[in-house]
Design an enzyme around this catalytic site. Structure first.
Site, mmCIF file in Angstrom:
data_model
loop_
_atom_site.group_PDB
_atom_site.id
_atom_site.type_symbol
_atom_site.label_atom_id
_atom_site.label_comp_id
_atom_site.label_asym_id
_atom_site.label_seq_id
_atom_site.Cartn_x
_atom_site.Cartn_y
_atom_site.Cartn_z
ATOM 1 N N ARG A 44 51.529 0.174 37.770
ATOM 2 C CA ARG A 44 52.360 0.759 36.705
ATOM 3 C C ARG A 44 51.964 2.226 36.512
ATOM 4 N NH1 ARG A 44 51.744 -4.678 34.409
ATOM 5 N NH2 ARG A 44 49.975 -4.063 33.102
ATOM 6 N N LYS A 134 59.022 6.540 19.027
ATOM 7 C CA LYS A 134 60.323 5.864 19.148
ATOM 8 C C LYS A 134 60.271 4.447 18.582
ATOM 9 C CE LYS A 134 62.261 3.362 22.174
ATOM 10 N NZ LYS A 134 62.649 2.751 23.449
ATOM 11 N N GLU A 175 66.419 4.935 17.035
ATOM 12 C CA GLU A 175 67.274 4.354 18.084
ATOM 13 C C GLU A 175 67.950 3.069 17.624
ATOM 14 O OE1 GLU A 175 65.320 3.392 21.810
ATOM 15 O OE2 GLU A 175 67.192 2.806 22.760
ATOM 16 N N LYS A 217 68.937 8.472 18.631
ATOM 17 C CA LYS A 217 69.147 7.974 20.007
ATOM 18 C C LYS A 217 70.141 6.813 19.971
ATOM 19 C CE LYS A 217 66.657 6.017 23.977
ATOM 20 N NZ LYS A 217 65.483 6.096 24.830
HETATM 21 C C1 5MM Z 1 62.643 1.958 28.669
HETATM 22 O O1 5MM Z 1 63.141 0.798 28.026
HETATM 23 C C2 5MM Z 1 62.914 0.709 26.617
HETATM 24 C C3 5MM Z 1 62.724 -0.716 26.188
HETATM 25 O O2 5MM Z 1 61.610 -1.269 26.726
HETATM 26 P P1 5MM Z 1 61.171 -2.726 26.176
HETATM 27 O O3 5MM Z 1 62.430 -3.562 26.102
HETATM 28 O O4 5MM Z 1 60.249 -3.188 27.229
HETATM 29 O O5 5MM Z 1 60.532 -2.509 24.865
HETATM 30 C C4 5MM Z 1 64.150 1.082 25.826
HETATM 31 O O6 5MM Z 1 63.883 1.152 24.459
HETATM 32 C C5 5MM Z 1 64.694 2.371 26.263
HETATM 33 O O7 5MM Z 1 63.861 3.401 25.821
HETATM 34 C C6 5MM Z 1 66.075 2.613 25.706
HETATM 35 O O8 5MM Z 1 66.817 1.436 25.514
HETATM 36 C C7 5MM Z 1 66.833 3.474 26.667
HETATM 37 O O9 5MM Z 1 66.734 2.925 27.950
HETATM 38 P P2 5MM Z 1 68.020 2.841 28.846
HETATM 39 O O10 5MM Z 1 67.536 2.173 30.113
HETATM 40 O O11 5MM Z 1 69.005 2.007 28.089
HETATM 41 O O12 5MM Z 1 68.451 4.270 29.038
#
Ligand code: 5MM
Length: 336
Positions: A44, A134, A175, A217
């Site tokens: 990772r 976030k 978000e 977001k």
């Molecule tokens: C990167 O994915 C984030 C969520 O991770 P977990 O489900 O493991 O907590 C997620 O919050 C992400 O930051 C946002 O949804 C934006 O990601 P996408 O892939 O939708 O652009």
């Protein structure tokens, strides 16, 4: 200009956007397993340090959202991860929610947890170098969902989180994600997303959050991923702007969209249209997870020591997103 507003603008100005690399270990394991790589802490870290050392970090990426494991890791060349990110001029950030759990009395829906002990965790993250955070609320969509309860309880949690984060001198990313899953129309997505965002701001204002020191977001306005219709990019931009104009107070400096399951090219094309048609004062940029990392992950998985090819792929994606954040993206540039 407040310090928080300065941080927010540093992250999202001049076409820069956010790399959402905050997948929890569970999600990262799913992503790595899907491409045949063992999900160990070492792997990772290796993927993430490869991205964070890329050239585009200077020109395109204004902030990186990290997961707890990553912010505590040391790179193979002996730097802390926040130092590596800051050395390119980007701002290190951290996901501070502890995930979405079933909502009591409406168990088909989710409530995001993580408020207990948050003040203490924020102190630790600040010391590690984080300057923004976030928290993601997730909302199921259909005629009857999200329920009033889910809309209210997630907005309340987002506001309590934001107030604590600003008290700790960091910028909260707020978000609220109305999911793409389902066969719903973009009209329903518009209606429900507006309701969700309006309630978030009602609560943020009630909790005395400084709106000039947050980044919103949200999702874009789209047809559900199982709908037989597909809204055009032009319509995505019109409906998304209509929604935000109507529901976001003008003090908010910027909006950084999530990609939500759109393909890499769709996410760039839609952001580009939004910026071409942006008649608001909000900066409109990206905070993408999958739409920035998918191709790079696939290239990396073929040879995890091929740093150059992985970085070239990531550089291209970030460049396309930054062009889109300036309204200067095109299909021709995409395929160059
Ligand atoms: C990167 O994915 C984030 C969520 O991770 P977990 O489900 O493991 O907590 C997620 O919050 C992400 O930051 C946002 O949804 C934006 O990601 P996408 O892939 O939708 O652009």
């Amino acid at each position: 200009m407040s310090e928080l507003n300065k941080i927010a603008l540093k992250i999202i100005s001049n076409g820069k956007g956010i790399l959402a690399a905050d997948e929890s270990n569970g999600t990262m394991t799913k992503r790595l397993t899907a491409v045949g790589v063992n999900s160990s802490p070492e792997n990772r870290l290796k993927f993430r340090e490869t991205l964070f050392s890329s050239e585009c970090m200077k020109e395109c990426i204004g902030g990186v959202i990290l997961y707890d494991e990553t912010i505590n890791q040391i790179t193979s060349f002996g730097k802390t991860i926040p130092d590596l990110i800051s050395s390119s001029g980007a701002v290190p950030g951290i996901k501070v929610d502890t995930g979405a759990k079933d909502l009591a009395s409406s168990p088909e829906e989710k409530i995001t947890e993580g408020l207990d002990g948050l003040r203490e965790r924020l102190k630790k993250y600040y010391e590690l170098g984080a300057r923004f955070t976030k928290w993601r609320g997730v909302y199921k969509i259909s005629e009857k969902f999200p329920s009033k309860l889910a809309i209210y309880s997630n907005a309340h949690a987002l506001a309590r989180y934001s107030a604590l984060v600003q008290e700790s001198k960091m910028v909260p990313i707020v978000e609220p994600e109305v999911l793409m899953d389902g066969d719903h129309s973009f009209e329903l997505c518009l209606k429900k997303t507006s309701e969700v965002i309006k309630k978030c701001f009602e609560e943020l204002i009630l909790h005395n959050v400084d709106l000039s020191g947050i980044i919103l977001k949200p999702n874009m306005i789209l047809d559900g991923n199982k709908s037989k219709d597909k809204i055009s990019s032009e319509e995505v931009s019109q409906k998304t702007i209509e929604c935000l104009k109507d529901s976001v107070p003008s003090d908010v400096p910027g909006i950084a969209f999530l990609s939500g399951g759109q393909s890499e090219v769709e996410a760039a094309e839609n952001l580009n249209s939004i910026n071409k048609n942006n008649n608001t004062n909000f900066i409109m940029t990206y905070s993408y997870g999958r739409a920035l990392q998918q191709s790079a992950l696939s290239v990396w998985s073929k040879n995890i020591n091929d740093t150059l090819s992985t970085q070239n792929t990531f550089n291209h994606r970030a460049k396309m997103c930054t062009l889109a954040a300036k309204g200067k993206w095109s299909n021709k540039l995409e395929n160059k």
